[in-house]
Design an enzyme around this catalytic site. Structure first.
Site: not given
Ligand code: C5P
Length: 412
Positions: A211, A280, A324, A338
């Site tokens: 990304n 993701d 974040f 969140k």
């Molecule tokens: O759910 P979302 O991806 O928007 O969440 C963002 C937050 O979760 C950020 O702090 C990101 O670093 C963390 N995150 C994570 N592992 C993932 C997805 C998001 O630590 N697989």
């Protein structure tokens, strides 16, 4: 840190323009105050453009507009309250005299009296003025009061004379500022874990899913925490950024590697800031040889990656966990969700579609949502400063939670 830079009337006033930039690069927000005489040498517009803030000039006049109102009449108090450090460069003999005596007949001298922040003065003047007993006595009084004087250098002066009186080299001034900043090591007892950058999820030996994360925000958090005295462990996906001074960096590529590295470091952390834009999903199969081009469509099956933040925050103990949320819509709603779903203490949310926010730019526009419901919307600011605010909020929340009286359970 919020630095108020006083610029007073001397030929060296132009040198302070560069100083604004350097201070900003080190993560400070700079509010410039110019005396009337300074404006004879450089225009406020130069400083306004560089600092991105209105330059304060006179008392009572509301700056350039000339409209006297209550707001402008008490502005020195407001500025004093938001000043963490008062730096005056160049400081004229007149400014030294005013500060030493406690005169308050313009904005800067009034601000000096109204502020309790540490003060750094970098004098610049003619050699005879510098050596005059009046000036030397003023310097003596100021030093006695704890004011830091960055001694002028020797050399050819604009007045044609040679000797001490030149504004000190920029590095000297920055060194004095850094020393004061370092004295404010409020994270000295903390171990801060930061995840940053993107992750790369390999499809075959040459292709991967990733990304647009540049890592800038996460690196800024790591750097700010290190400057404030924390032990910092930065777990970073691939970026082209340099490791900030004093930070231990662990490089990872995939979300799974990032999770393993975080699991190894999390127990020692007291604050964990998850800034990484973790992919993701990852390809369900990793091809060991390059996937060949074929006729027709190619379907790639993806499987979910672990949510690192949510996984770690489940058993976070008394660690402060910051996440974040990069959003494109319904920012507040998604951020609050969140906070709860991921068991985070703070969620720093931004609308990545806004100009001056999000990926690969040096600024960000965020709101910090907090477990104690004290939402903090911030204007557009440099990522280095956003980082400071996040750390400020983490400390604020921790002491708020600690000082909260224990709630009585039913039956107690
Ligand atoms: O759910 P979302 O991806 O928007 O969440 C963002 C937050 O979760 C950020 O702090 C990101 O670093 C963390 N995150 C994570 N592992 C993932 C997805 C998001 O630590 N697989």
């Amino acid at each position: 840190m919020r630095i108020t830079l006083g610029v007073t009337g001397g030929v060296a006033a132009y040198k302070s323009a560069e100083l604004v930039r350097r201070l900003q690069t080190e993560g400070h927000t700079v509010q410039v105050v110019m005396t009337r005489a300074a404006r004879e040498f450089v225009t406020p517009l130069t400083f306004a453009a560089l600092s991105g803030q209105k330059v304060i000039t006179d008392l009572f006049t509301g700056g350039e507009s000339g409209d006297a109102n209550l707001e402008s009449a008490i502005e020195h108090v407001a500025v004093a309250q938001r000043t963490d450090l008062l730096l005056v460069a160049p400081a004229t003999a007149d400014t030294l005299a005013k500060f030493a005596r406690g005169l308050a007949d313009d904005f800067l001298s009034t601000l000096y009296l109204a502020s309790t922040a540490p003060v750094v003065l970098a004098p610049a003047m003619n050699v005879n003025m510098w050596q005059h007993p009046a000036t030397q006595e003023n310097l003596f009084s100021l030093r006695k009061r704890g004011v830091r004087i960055v001694e002028p250098g020797e050399g050819y002066l604009a007045c044609g004379m040679t000797g001490p009186g030149r504004l000190a080299a920029q590095e000297e001034i920055l060194k004095a500022v850094r020393e004061i900043v370092e004295a404010q090591q409020d994270l000295a007892a903390e171990t801060v874990l930061v995840t940053a950058g993107p992750t790369c999820e390999d499809l075959d030996p040459v292709r991967f899913i990733t990304n647009r994360s540049s890592g800038k925000m996460g690196y800024a958090v790591a750097e700010a925490a290190a400057r404030r005295g924390a032990k910092v462990i930065l777990i970073a996906g691939p970026t082209s950024l340099e490791t900030p001074v004093g930070v231990e960096r662990i490089d990872v590529r995939t979300a799974e590697e990032m999770l393993r590295a975080v699991q190894a470091q999390f127990p020692a952390a007291t604050i964990a800031v998850f800034v990484a834009a973790v992919s993701d999903y990852r390809p369900a199969e990793l091809a060991l040889t390059k996937i060949k081009r074929k006729d027709g469509a190619l379907t790639i099956r993806l499987e979910p990656n672990p949510d690192i933040l949510a996984t770690m925050a489940r058993d976070k103990g008394d660690r402060l966990v910051v996440g974040f949320a990069a959003e494109t819509d319904h920012v507040a709603e998604n951020a609050r969700k969140k906070l709860a779903e991921k068991n985070a203490d703070l969620i720093v949310a931004n609308d990545v579609t806004a100009e001056g926010a999000g990926f690969d730019v040096d600024t960000n526009i965020v709101t910090i949502f907090s477990r104690d419901a004290r939402d903090l919307p911030l204007p557009r600011m440099r990522k280095a400063e956003v980082a400071q605010r996040i750390l400020d909020e983490a400390l604020r929340l921790r002491s708020a939670l600690r000082s909260k009286p224990a709630t009585h359970r039913a039956g107690d």
